[in-house]
Design an enzyme around this catalytic site. Sequence first.
Site, PDB file in Angstrom:
ATOM      1  N   CYS A   1      -8.629   0.579   5.571  1.00 24.74           N
ATOM      2  CA  CYS A   1      -8.277   2.186   6.069  1.00 24.74           C
ATOM      3  C   CYS A   1      -8.961   2.840   7.327  1.00 24.74           C
ATOM      4  O   CYS A   1     -10.313   3.139   6.373  1.00 24.74           O
ATOM      5  CB  CYS A   1      -7.617   3.501   4.971  1.00 24.74           C
TER       6      CYS A   1
ATOM      7  N   THR B   1       0.016 -14.349   2.356  1.00 29.38           N
ATOM      8  CA  THR B   1       0.853 -15.417   3.584  1.00 29.38           C
ATOM      9  C   THR B   1       1.586 -16.334   3.170  1.00 29.38           C
ATOM     10  O   THR B   1       2.604 -16.693   3.944  1.00 29.38           O
ATOM     11  CB  THR B   1      -0.475 -15.512   4.742  1.00 29.38           C
TER      12      THR B   1
ATOM     13  N   GLY C   1      -7.107 -14.626   0.014  1.00 29.51           N
ATOM     14  CA  GLY C   1      -7.651 -15.643   1.116  1.00 29.51           C
ATOM     15  C   GLY C   1      -7.022 -16.818   1.265  1.00 29.51           C
ATOM     16  O   GLY C   1      -7.984 -17.698   1.289  1.00 29.51           O
TER      17      GLY C   1
ATOM     18  N   ILE D   1     -10.221 -11.109  -0.282  1.00 29.84           N
ATOM     19  CA  ILE D   1     -10.969 -10.430   1.326  1.00 29.84           C
ATOM     20  C   ILE D   1      -9.601 -10.098   1.702  1.00 29.84           C
ATOM     21  O   ILE D   1      -8.678 -10.850   1.336  1.00 29.84           O
ATOM     22  CB  ILE D   1     -11.829 -11.008   1.447  1.00 29.84           C
TER      23      ILE D   1
ATOM     24  N   GLY E   1       0.665  -1.218  -0.166  1.00 32.70           N
ATOM     25  CA  GLY E   1       0.513   0.085   0.082  1.00 32.70           C
ATOM     26  C   GLY E   1       0.633   1.355   0.148  1.00 32.70           C
ATOM     27  O   GLY E   1       1.947   1.189   0.846  1.00 32.70           O
TER      28      GLY E   1
HETATM   29  C1  LIG Z   1       1.626  -8.593   6.707  1.00 32.56           C
HETATM   30  C2  LIG Z   1       1.044  -8.507   5.857  1.00 32.56           C
HETATM   31  C3  LIG Z   1       0.502  -6.871   5.256  1.00 32.56           C
HETATM   32  C4  LIG Z   1      -0.702  -6.391   4.022  1.00 32.56           C
HETATM   33  N1  LIG Z   1      -0.119  -5.263   3.564  1.00 32.56           N
HETATM   34  C5  LIG Z   1      -1.404  -5.425   3.394  1.00 32.56           C
HETATM   35  C6  LIG Z   1      -1.961  -4.082   2.332  1.00 32.56           C
HETATM   36  O1  LIG Z   1      -0.686  -2.946   2.152  1.00 32.56           O
HETATM   37  N2  LIG Z   1      -3.035  -3.379   1.514  1.00 32.56           N
HETATM   38  C7  LIG Z   1      -4.209  -4.504   1.765  1.00 32.56           C
HETATM   39  O2  LIG Z   1      -4.697  -4.003   0.292  1.00 32.56           O
HETATM   40  N3  LIG Z   1      -3.504  -5.135   2.262  1.00 32.56           N
HETATM   41  C8  LIG Z   1      -3.024  -5.862   2.694  1.00 32.56           C
HETATM   42  N4  LIG Z   1      -2.935  -7.344   3.477  1.00 32.56           N
HETATM   43  C9  LIG Z   1      -3.908  -8.113   2.974  1.00 32.56           C
HETATM   44  C10 LIG Z   1      -3.520  -9.337   1.758  1.00 32.56           C
HETATM   45  O3  LIG Z   1      -2.725  -8.707   1.152  1.00 32.56           O
HETATM   46  C11 LIG Z   1      -4.537 -10.439   2.028  1.00 32.56           C
HETATM   47  O4  LIG Z   1      -5.746  -9.375   1.875  1.00 32.56           O
HETATM   48  C12 LIG Z   1      -4.455 -10.731   2.950  1.00 32.56           C
HETATM   49  O5  LIG Z   1      -3.495 -11.393   3.736  1.00 32.56           O
HETATM   50  C13 LIG Z   1      -5.181 -12.186   2.221  1.00 32.56           C
HETATM   51  O6  LIG Z   1      -4.424 -13.195   1.688  1.00 32.56           O
HETATM   52  P1  LIG Z   1      -3.760 -14.226   2.048  1.00 32.56           P
HETATM   53  O7  LIG Z   1      -4.135 -15.249   3.415  1.00 32.56           O
HETATM   54  O8  LIG Z   1      -3.559 -15.597   0.747  1.00 32.56           O
HETATM   55  O9  LIG Z   1      -2.842 -13.229   3.323  1.00 32.56           O
HETATM   56  C14 LIG Z   1      -1.866  -7.807   3.814  1.00 32.56           C
HETATM   57  C15 LIG Z   1      -1.394  -8.588   5.191  1.00 32.56           C
HETATM   58  C16 LIG Z   1      -0.639  -8.849   4.962  1.00 32.56           C
HETATM   59  C17 LIG Z   1      -0.588 -10.505   5.935  1.00 32.56           C
END
Ligand SMILES: Cc1cc2nc3c(=O)[nH]c(=O)nc-3n(C[C@H](O)[C@H](O)[C@H](O)COP(=O)(O)O)c2cc1C
Lengths: 306, 276
Positions: A133, A269, A246, A194, A47
Amino acid sequence: MAADLTVTIAGVTLKNPVMSASGTFGNGREYEDLIDLTRLGALVTKGVSAVPWEGNPTPRIAETPAGMLNAIGLQNPGIDVFIEREMPFLAALRGKGTRIIVNVCGHSVEEYLTVIDRLRDQPVDLLEINVSCPNVREGAIAFGQDPVMLKEVTEACKEHAAQPIIMKLTPNVTDIRVLARAAEEGGADAISLINTLTGMKIDVEKRRFLLANRTGGLSGPAIHPVAVRMVYEASHAVSIPVIGMGGIASGTDAVEMMLAGAAAVAVGTMTFHEPGAMVRIIDEIAAYAERHGIRQIRELTGAVQG
Amino acid sequence: MNESKDRRIREATARVIRQEELTEGICSLVLETGLADDAQPGQFVNLYCTDGARLLPRPISICDASEGTLRLVYRVVGGGTGELSALAAGDTVRMTGCLGNGYDLTAAAGKRVIAVGGGLGIPPMLFLMRLLEADRSAGGPASLTAVLGYRDLRTVFLRDDFDRFGSVVTASDDGSVGYHGTVVDAIREEKLACDVLYACGPMPMLRALARFAEEQRQTGKDIKCYVSLEERMACGIGACLGCVTRTAAVDEHSRVHNARICVEGPVFEVSEIAWD
Ligand SMILES: Cc1cc2nc3c(=O)[nH]c(=O)nc-3n(C[C@H](O)[C@H](O)[C@H](O)COP(=O)(O)O)c2cc1C
Ligand SMILES: Cc1cc2nc3c(=O)[nH]c(=O)nc-3n(C[C@H](O)[C@H](O)[C@H](O)COP(=O)(O)OP(=O)(O)OC[C@H]3O[C@@H](n4cnc5c(N)ncnc54)[C@H](O)[C@@H]3O)c2cc1C
Ligand code: FES
């Protein structure tokens, strides 16, 4: 014959449906030594805000069963440093066929617009607007938690953006369909979901919160079934494309997300556990297509039966 | 917090050569891996668990490295390190490395050096002492002392490994080994002369060392004190911004005051850190 893995989102064609999830992949450069970035359908950046954000105090991370909580607080150097330092690398990657999606965050509509305006002439394919946010003018509530606010911020972003916009929805709402529709009505070209689910973890020995911020966002395989359900609901509520994410950890998970209604998927993740996860997942999707005689991967979108 | 220039981070599957328990709950794991070849003292590796419920990597400092072999010494504190402790010769473990900046060894040239290790901060000091001792004749440190802090006699480990590389002073919380008190007490009471301190250990120890270095500076002494910090990590390579520490100056990456321990650190000169 190998399946056609291309997918198209808001007129932008990706060579395959797999992209990084914002915030889990830095700005790509960080992972350069560990993964062939040119294999990715798209790279989604961390972001970016109008000015530097310092983020939350530490600890910012806690592991949970098959998942993690994070409360990074969107630490980033702001759009000026981003353009100067990160864009050249991203532009070069884009030249090799990986689409570039910049994730935008803000505390007010004006802050989102500052970033979007600065990106007008940049070699960026799509913008992803993170509406998880908090709106500083409306208390702690996130833009994405109120349909009226969400529609307004979407309209404003759409008006300013040179690139198509993806509104990234928060799952921390009662009915995701209402928010998906608000984004569509506001003019979003696509939605993604999500974002993380708000959670909390307490160290019972010390009787203390594990995260300095107390609450954090849950991500990883633990949230996958919730994400599949929400992608299904949202994709049936709107006619714009949905990017599903997700807890995706395998090609099977990615295909499941597409069958639920996603046009493309993001992996977050899992990359922390296995830096090469996205490339493996792309290969597993291709193998699935071959096994099932699928000629075009886009046929999978929403193709769950019964 | 000089980001090491030649950061070649690799993922590897290492083979276990041997594992032994040094003292109750503290294990020494020797691995065969090419990652060892460019290891620097103060750097760490990230080990991945095989239990899918444990997704995040476990950062462990490099206790020693020579061509093709890496030694890690760690305490079993939870599920991840528990899993590691079950590894036996011939087993494999997936990891990324080598991570972080490591200690600035060039600062030791011609100086009186003390390596300070407290508890599980002791292992990385062994690698540092070995390299500095090897440099002694070739423009390395003028003198070399290790100060090791243990909780008590029962928790002493690696102590004898240090003898080969310089003089060793020990301290313990209950006085059952060496000085009765902290490592900083030991340095003061022994009146150990030092121009450069390299340290790793618990936060209170590092704070005390930072204060000690500051006092010395107040008296006009030119002293450098390098400390290695810990924080919860998700990526280990600078991507997630989970592992930051407050810095005195604006950091290079985010232009705030939060440097990433996994990239700009884990080693910082004490004046770079905002200790309050
Ligand atoms: C450490 C971390 C930082 C993240 N930073 C952002 C971000 O800057 N902007 C955003 O839209 N989502 C952010 N997310 C959310 C992820 O993009 C994603 O939507 C969420 O982790 C679900 O996907 P996953 O289970 O594959 O991680 C972040 C997630 C994690 C774990
Ligand atoms: C740069 C660095 C170097 C380290 N070097 C060593 C070493 O040489 N020897 C050693 O014994 N320990 C070392 N540690 C601490 C070690 O990483 C933790 O003890 C270990 O991760 C615990 O994992 P667990 O699953 O057994 O414990 P759990 O408590 O079950 O772990 C749960 C989660 O918290 C994280 N975690 C727990 N304790 C710590 C900690 N102190 N620091 C960072 N993350 C933590 C784990 O990685 C995991 O994600 C180091 C930590 C860092 C950051
Ligand atoms: S652990 Fe991810 S930035 Fe340091």
